[in-house]
Design a protein around this motif. Structure first.
Motif, PDB file in Angstrom:
ATOM      1  N   ARG A   1       0.715  -1.392   0.006  1.00 57.29           N
ATOM      2  CA  ARG A   1       0.183   0.037  -0.059  1.00 57.29           C
ATOM      3  C   ARG A   1       0.860   1.291   0.075  1.00 57.29           C
ATOM      4  O   ARG A   1       2.029   1.208   0.399  1.00 57.29           O
ATOM      5  CB  ARG A   1      -0.881  -0.051   1.358  1.00 57.29           C
ATOM      6  N   PRO A   2       0.417   2.394  -0.344  1.00 54.58           N
ATOM      7  CA  PRO A   2       1.144   3.644  -0.307  1.00 54.58           C
ATOM      8  C   PRO A   2       1.804   3.893   0.941  1.00 54.58           C
ATOM      9  O   PRO A   2       3.034   4.602   0.942  1.00 54.58           O
ATOM     10  CB  PRO A   2       0.045   4.677  -0.675  1.00 54.58           C
ATOM     11  N   ASP A   3       1.313   3.344   2.194  1.00 54.98           N
ATOM     12  CA  ASP A   3       1.936   3.724   3.471  1.00 54.98           C
ATOM     13  C   ASP A   3       2.927   2.437   3.499  1.00 54.98           C
ATOM     14  O   ASP A   3       3.373   2.301   4.888  1.00 54.98           O
ATOM     15  CB  ASP A   3       1.010   3.709   4.339  1.00 54.98           C
ATOM     16  N   TRP A   4       3.303   1.604   2.635  1.00 50.59           N
ATOM     17  CA  TRP A   4       4.199   0.489   2.521  1.00 50.59           C
ATOM     18  C   TRP A   4       3.534  -0.616   3.541  1.00 50.59           C
ATOM     19  O   TRP A   4       4.549  -1.645   3.954  1.00 50.59           O
ATOM     20  CB  TRP A   4       5.613   1.144   3.469  1.00 50.59           C
TER      21      TRP A   4
ATOM     22  N   GLU B   1       0.558   0.885  -9.082  1.00 50.22           N
ATOM     23  CA  GLU B   1      -0.666   1.112  -8.943  1.00 50.22           C
ATOM     24  C   GLU B   1      -1.135   2.527  -8.847  1.00 50.22           C
ATOM     25  O   GLU B   1      -0.401   3.467  -8.536  1.00 50.22           O
ATOM     26  CB  GLU B   1      -1.534   0.696  -7.804  1.00 50.22           C
ATOM     27  N   LEU B   2      -2.382   3.034  -9.475  1.00 49.63           N
ATOM     28  CA  LEU B   2      -2.553   4.517  -9.630  1.00 49.63           C
ATOM     29  C   LEU B   2      -2.881   5.096  -8.285  1.00 49.63           C
ATOM     30  O   LEU B   2      -2.501   6.341  -8.014  1.00 49.63           O
ATOM     31  CB  LEU B   2      -3.807   4.598 -10.397  1.00 49.63           C
ATOM     32  N   ASP B   3      -2.919   4.378  -7.152  1.00 49.37           N
ATOM     33  CA  ASP B   3      -3.117   4.873  -5.767  1.00 49.37           C
ATOM     34  C   ASP B   3      -1.744   5.318  -5.067  1.00 49.37           C
ATOM     35  O   ASP B   3      -1.894   5.642  -3.898  1.00 49.37           O
ATOM     36  CB  ASP B   3      -3.964   4.090  -4.823  1.00 49.37           C
ATOM     37  N   GLY B   4      -0.656   4.772  -5.748  1.00 53.36           N
ATOM     38  CA  GLY B   4       0.535   5.198  -5.422  1.00 53.36           C
ATOM     39  C   GLY B   4       1.188   3.981  -4.675  1.00 53.36           C
ATOM     40  O   GLY B   4       2.385   4.054  -4.204  1.00 53.36           O
ATOM     41  N   GLY B   5       0.533   2.947  -4.531  1.00 57.13           N
ATOM     42  CA  GLY B   5       0.990   1.454  -4.310  1.00 57.13           C
ATOM     43  C   GLY B   5       1.705   0.713  -5.253  1.00 57.13           C
ATOM     44  O   GLY B   5       1.911   1.346  -6.292  1.00 57.13           O
ATOM     45  N   ALA B   6       1.974  -0.553  -5.121  1.00 59.85           N
ATOM     46  CA  ALA B   6       2.300  -1.513  -6.035  1.00 59.85           C
ATOM     47  C   ALA B   6       2.135  -2.890  -5.788  1.00 59.85           C
ATOM     48  O   ALA B   6       1.952  -3.183  -4.857  1.00 59.85           O
ATOM     49  CB  ALA B   6       3.932  -1.207  -6.185  1.00 59.85           C
ATOM     50  N   VAL B   7       2.205  -3.558  -6.916  1.00 58.70           N
ATOM     51  CA  VAL B   7       1.964  -5.020  -6.647  1.00 58.70           C
ATOM     52  C   VAL B   7       3.293  -5.779  -7.107  1.00 58.70           C
ATOM     53  O   VAL B   7       4.057  -5.283  -7.993  1.00 58.70           O
ATOM     54  CB  VAL B   7       1.072  -5.432  -7.790  1.00 58.70           C
TER      55      VAL B   7
ATOM     56  N   GLY C   1       8.374 -12.954   2.979  1.00 58.01           N
ATOM     57  CA  GLY C   1       9.000 -12.159   3.936  1.00 58.01           C
ATOM     58  C   GLY C   1      10.145 -11.672   3.294  1.00 58.01           C
ATOM     59  O   GLY C   1      10.414 -10.487   3.413  1.00 58.01           O
ATOM     60  N   ARG C   2      10.988 -12.606   2.666  1.00 58.70           N
ATOM     61  CA  ARG C   2      12.255 -12.049   2.112  1.00 58.70           C
ATOM     62  C   ARG C   2      12.218 -11.248   0.958  1.00 58.70           C
ATOM     63  O   ARG C   2      13.173 -10.582   0.888  1.00 58.70           O
ATOM     64  CB  ARG C   2      13.200 -13.264   1.941  1.00 58.70           C
ATOM     65  N   LEU C   3      11.094 -11.186   0.540  1.00 58.14           N
ATOM     66  CA  LEU C   3      11.000 -10.414  -0.730  1.00 58.14           C
ATOM     67  C   LEU C   3      10.315  -9.042  -0.650  1.00 58.14           C
ATOM     68  O   LEU C   3       9.856  -8.217  -1.453  1.00 58.14           O
ATOM     69  CB  LEU C   3      10.119 -11.233  -1.991  1.00 58.14           C
ATOM     70  N   ILE C   4       9.817  -8.836   0.805  1.00 54.88           N
ATOM     71  CA  ILE C   4       9.034  -7.397   0.935  1.00 54.88           C
ATOM     72  C   ILE C   4      10.077  -6.330   1.402  1.00 54.88           C
ATOM     73  O   ILE C   4      10.892  -6.296   2.324  1.00 54.88           O
ATOM     74  CB  ILE C   4       8.146  -7.866   2.160  1.00 54.88           C
ATOM     75  N   PRO C   5      10.374  -5.403   0.555  1.00 56.89           N
ATOM     76  CA  PRO C   5      10.809  -4.152   0.981  1.00 56.89           C
ATOM     77  C   PRO C   5      10.096  -3.546   2.040  1.00 56.89           C
ATOM     78  O   PRO C   5       9.078  -3.053   2.298  1.00 56.89           O
ATOM     79  CB  PRO C   5      10.736  -3.293  -0.483  1.00 56.89           C
ATOM     80  N   LYS C   6      11.197  -3.187   3.005  1.00 52.99           N
ATOM     81  CA  LYS C   6      10.463  -2.069   4.133  1.00 52.99           C
ATOM     82  C   LYS C   6      11.027  -0.700   3.805  1.00 52.99           C
ATOM     83  O   LYS C   6      12.017  -0.420   3.329  1.00 52.99           O
ATOM     84  CB  LYS C   6      11.198  -2.702   5.762  1.00 52.99           C
ATOM     85  N   PRO C   7      10.380   0.308   4.357  1.00 50.66           N
ATOM     86  CA  PRO C   7      10.753   1.470   4.249  1.00 50.66           C
ATOM     87  C   PRO C   7      11.861   2.050   4.760  1.00 50.66           C
ATOM     88  O   PRO C   7      12.062   1.977   5.879  1.00 50.66           O
ATOM     89  CB  PRO C   7       9.259   2.448   4.701  1.00 50.66           C
TER      90      PRO C   7
ATOM     91  N   VAL D   1      16.276  14.238  -0.069  1.00 50.68           N
ATOM     92  CA  VAL D   1      16.258  14.164   1.204  1.00 50.68           C
ATOM     93  C   VAL D   1      14.775  14.155   1.687  1.00 50.68           C
ATOM     94  O   VAL D   1      13.889  14.807   1.190  1.00 50.68           O
ATOM     95  CB  VAL D   1      16.948  15.196   1.860  1.00 50.68           C
ATOM     96  N   GLY D   2      14.382  13.139   2.466  1.00 52.78           N
ATOM     97  CA  GLY D   2      13.060  13.175   3.114  1.00 52.78           C
ATOM     98  C   GLY D   2      12.089  12.104   2.135  1.00 52.78           C
ATOM     99  O   GLY D   2      11.256  11.618   2.876  1.00 52.78           O
ATOM    100  N   ASP D   3      12.504  11.761   1.097  1.00 49.10           N
ATOM    101  CA  ASP D   3      11.920  10.462   0.342  1.00 49.10           C
ATOM    102  C   ASP D   3      11.907   9.395   0.870  1.00 49.10           C
ATOM    103  O   ASP D   3      13.030   9.043   1.831  1.00 49.10           O
ATOM    104  CB  ASP D   3      12.521  10.632  -1.053  1.00 49.10           C
ATOM    105  N   VAL D   4      10.971   8.397   0.791  1.00 48.53           N
ATOM    106  CA  VAL D   4      11.325   7.093   1.502  1.00 48.53           C
ATOM    107  C   VAL D   4      11.226   5.932   0.297  1.00 48.53           C
ATOM    108  O   VAL D   4      10.463   6.201  -0.807  1.00 48.53           O
ATOM    109  CB  VAL D   4       9.977   6.742   2.310  1.00 48.53           C
TER     110      VAL D   4
END
Lengths: 261, 364, 273
Positions: free
Chosen positions: B93-96, B276-282, C4-10, C85-88
């Motif tokens: 989701r857009p909030d990760w 995705e258009l909402d800013g998320g991704a699949v 789990g291993r394929l999930i990027p974290k912010p 800077v500030g981007d995630v």
């Protein structure tokens, strides 16, 4: 990420409008896109037009006349991203079959007053006239790829569309190989994926409207088809469809036909 | 592994077994004739299993005919079910935060698959299972396997050389063998297999039946051979890395990766990220194959830009590297890559030629 | 679990430094629970909806920020380069086997880097600087296309002032005033004061440069078991699952990217392995 609306233009050259129609066919998706995309020049959809510059210009059709050459150069100057859309724009289209014939003969065969027709010697892909940033292949282009392309531009990414042989996609989909199981000649092994393997899904061979895949080896396919009994002429005809004028297929065709052009 | 006795019964007992699986709520996936090809699909009736049909396989050619005694397989391997060609892994989701697709796995029975395909599952247990692929493991846990031993291997089969057939050794719940039109031999391979067989009207195999059974399988094992031996094969192939054979064969190859797709063990995947258009991704996982041009491509170049190098990698991976990586060969001898190669390239001949080249140079 | 291993974290970009044309370093505040990377390890950096790239860790700051030096070369790095800077962005890692900093204790260390190849070796320099007494002589040989392409120009000179350290630079083309060598980075090997008996060499750069370096190191008497290199491959998943980074039987992402030369040489020298 999405700041101002993306200015999109659609131009038609020597073509049947089928690719433009694919844009209109994205009905549901278009609605979600209207917040992000603005079609500022799209005669098939609206008579209202706005002048350039454009963020993205989709070019449908091949370049067959001097006027078209002139116009596409102007579009190039006005466009940040220029996309050749469909088999005509990317490979010259079915009308490029005339490229193997003498232009005068063709004109005389079709028109009562051939002298009125001003045409270029060849029906050319857009890339032979101006720099093309991206190609969306097919006859017509695939809706899914168009949408994916637009979405990728919207998130600011350099659009990426896989260009491997159709076979991978076809087999992932669970189709049975028509070459192996039915002995039907199929261009899938050397043609770019993207259509969803429509033809093999319906039990017929791919006729190559997406043109050569990345690193395609049409010469190997041609020799296999001859090995299983096809005549040179028939193999040449198989390649000589919608994308026959693409560099890779043209070479094979010319070799099979004995070095003409 | 439980291994009970050997029993025999009439053909009708197979139908009973099939029905028992359905009654217990299993989704049954079995060979099924569709448009002239044997597929591996869900079937709801025993009559859909193509008994009485035979597939005819040759390099680059496949057909079926009615009136044959034994079928082998078509282009689908169990991989298609256990390790689907395209799988959405998750949505960001857009909030990760992460959203998983809801998968539901019905208990599944693979019915009448062949020993080579059974062997491919045990290879997958080491590869996909070993790395903890949750989709694979969830389905695998609920899998019951009824294997049909091969009395008549096809022309592209070489399970005998690979040690995976024509008789299934272990890893099944029930193995059966059709000796003739109305004589079937059954063997349980698990507690569940014992339980299912105990419900059938079968009896311990007589000496005569046993003799017939062993003769049939021995005879079959003589047929399903490739012109090479496994002993020292990985080492010999590595000595053949510079063999001109790969370049010669690659001249005929289209690089279509069809072999990767039909191979029951090829596991490579690509990861596709779709915005995705909402800013998320699949994030989607799709089968990839080492024959594809972009497989070893990086931003600055391509480590296997030539097709011969990709062809060589595939052969070496199956027959040399795989052994070093997972302790088994990556090939089970099903012959699909030979039959379903649109160029008609015969892997067995390639290996034979490389080995000959190595030996002619005093290697091996 | 694979997923789990394929999930990027912010991770938050806390600083961006322009290093050279088309090269920038991103300093990231890593997500909670992210383990401290060892010198030579890499992370998968992810841009939402765009894709992922494997990037070596080029520094871990005192404040715990993890640096990644990125060269704009493909569709993901092109978008990443625009980040500020500030981007995630997303991260997964750290992955792979790093440089043999433990085995090198008590020995001389020779670093040979070409272009962006200095990035994964910078943590080694940092490590030696912080644990100076544990190592012998440090030699840094670094080459780039031209002076403006040299990475970390603001601290390169400081490397030379680390006690018992020799720094030699080389460029293919001087393009202006230049006091260092003009030519190949491998030309620096005979110029440097290297004791072949007690040296561990760590190499990173284009494959062709690493091959020439190894040949030169043989000439001055180094043995295979003294040479380590960091390989580049298409490390798609980073955890040895997807198959793309195979070199012979090895998954470069998991068995490498740093390999002892003796271990990998059977495959490393084979064309298009």
């Amino acid at each position: 990420m999405m700041r101002r609306k993306l200015k999109v233009a659609v131009f038609k050259f020597a073509s049947c409008s089928g690719c433009q129609l694919q844009i209109l066919n994205m009905e549901d998706e278009l609605l979600t896109l209207t917040d992000a995309v603005e079609f500022t020049y799209f005669l098939e959809a609206s008579r209202a037009t706005a002048p350039g510059p454009y963020d993205v210009a989709f070019i449908e059709g091949s370049i067959s006349t001097p006027e078209q050459e002139e116009l596409v150069r102007r579009v190039r100057e006005e466009s940040r991203i220029l996309v050749a859309m469909g088999a005509c724009a990317t490979a010259g289209g079915i009308q490029a079959l005339r490229n193997w014939l003498r232009l005068d003969d063709v004109k005389r065969a079709v028109y009562p007053n051939p002298e009125w027709v001003k045409a270029l010697e060849h029906s050319k892909p857009v890339a032979e006239v101006v720099k093309v940033d991206y190609e969306l292949r097919g006859c017509p282009v695939s809706k899914e790829r168009l949408l994916s392309f637009i979405k990728q531009v919207l998130v600011g990414r350099k659009p990426y569309l896989r260009r491997e042989a159709l076979c991978m996609d076809c087999r992932r989909k669970g189709n049975v190989c028509v070459m192996v199981a039915k002995g039907i000649p199929c261009l899938g092994p050397v043609v770019q994926e993207g259509c969803g393997a429509i033809c093999p899904t319906f039990g017929r061979g791919c006729y190559g409207c997406f043109g050569p895949s990345i690193d395609a080896r049409p010469e190997a396919l041609a020799s296999r088809l001859r090995e299983v009994g096809m005549k040179d002429r028939d193999v040449a005809r198989l390649f000589k469809g919608f994308t026959g004028w693409s560099e890779k297929f043209r070479k094979v065709i010319n070799e099979l036909e004995g070095g003409a052009r | 592994m439980v291994s009970g006795g050997i029993y025999s019964g009439k053909f009708g007992e197979l139908r009973k077994l099939f029905n028992a699986l359905r009654l217990r709520g299993y989704r049954v996936i079995a060979p099924k004739l569709e448009d002239g090809v044997i597929r591996l699909k869900e079937v709801t009736s025993f009559d859909e299993v193509p008994y009485g049909w035979e597939d005819i396989q040759a390099p680059g050619k496949y057909s079926v005919r009615e009136g044959g005694k034994h079928f082998r397989h078509g282009p689908d391997a169990p991989k298609r079910i256990l390790y689907p060609p395209r799988l959405e892994l998750f949505r960001l989701r857009p909030d990760w935060s992460v959203e998983y697709p809801k998968e539901r796995f019905p208990p599944t029975a693979l019915f009448a698959i062949k020993p080579c395909d059974l062997a491919s599952i045990s290879v997958m247990d080491r590869v996909q299972g070993g790395i903890g692929d949750p989709y694979y493991l969830a389905l695998r846990k609920k899998l019951i396997i009824i294997v049909e031993n091969c009395v008549e291997p096809g022309a592209t089969c070489f399970c005998s050389t690979m040690g995976t057939g024509p008789e299934a050794r272990d890893g099944f719940d029930i193995a059966y063998t059709r000796l003739d039109d109305n004589l079937v031999v059954f063997r349980p391979g698990s507690d569940l297999g014992v339980e299912l067989l105990s419900e059938l009207n079968i009896e311990p195999a007589t000496d005569e039946v046993l003799r017939k059974y062993y003769d049939a399988l021995k005879n079959a094992s003589l047929k399903a051979k490739a012109p090479f031996e496994l002993e020292r094969l990985p080492d010999e192939l590595e000595l053949g890395l510079n063999s001109p054979v790969f370049k010669e064969v690659a001249e005929r190859c289209f690089g279509c990766a069809g072999c990767n797709m039909v191979c029951p063990t090829c596991f490579c995947f690509d990861v596709i990220d779709e915005p995705e258009l909402d800013g998320g991704a699949v994030r989607v996982r799709v089968w990839d194959g080492c024959f594809s041009y972009t497989y070893a491509e990086v931003a600055g170049g391509n480590f296997r830009k030539d097709l011969w190098a990709r062809y060589r990698h595939w052969v070496l991976h199956k027959f040399a590297y795989w052994v070093r990586q997972f302790g088994v060969f990556g090939c089970v001898g099903c012959g699909r890559c030979i039959t379903w190669c649109p160029a008609g390239i015969d892997l067995r001949e390639t290996i034979k030629s490389v080995v000959e080249w190595v030996r002619s140079r005093g290697g091996g | 679990m694979v997923e789990g291993r394929l999930i990027p974290k912010p991770a938050v970009i806390e600083d961006v430094v322009d290093e050279a044309p088309n090269v920038r370093t991103f300093y990231l505040r890593m997500p909670e629970g992210y383990p401290e990377p060892k010198p030579g390890q890499f992370n998968e950096l992810y841009v939402m909806g765009v894709g992922e790239v494997p990037i070596s860790v080029s520094d871990v700051t005192q404040e715990g920020l993890v640096a990644h030096t990125v060269r704009v070369a493909g569709r993901v790095t092109e978008v990443l380069a625009e980040a500020s800077v500030g981007d995630v962005i997303g991260v997964r890692g750290p992955y792979g086997k790093g440089w043999p900093v433990e085995q090198a204790v008590g020995k001389d260390v020779l670093i040979v880097a070409g272009g962006i190849g200095l990035a994964p070796l910078r943590p080694v320099i940092r490590h030696i600087e912080r644990n100076r007494a544990k190592y012998g002589k440090l030699t840094i040989l670094y080459g780039a296309r031209a002076p403006r392409h040299l990475l970390y120009k603001y601290e390169l000179e400081k490397y030379a002032s680390i006690p018992n350290t020799e720094l030699l630079l080389s460029v293919d083309k001087a393009e202006g005033p230049w006091e260092g060598h003009v030519g190949f980075v491998t030309d620096l090997i005979p110029k440097a004061d290297i004791d072949p008996e007690r040296t561990i060499a760590m190499i990173c750069g284009p494959e062709i440069m690493m091959k020439f370096t190894i040949k030169r190191l043989y000439e001055i008497g180094l043995k295979d078991n003294q040479i380590y290199l960091s390989l580049e491959r298409r490390m798609r998943c980073g955890v040895g699952l997807c198959g793309h980074c195979q070199m012979g039987p090895y998954f470069v992402c998991k068995h490498g990217p740093v390999f002892p030369h003796w271990f990998i040489k059977k495959y490393f020298w084979v064309e298009q392995i």
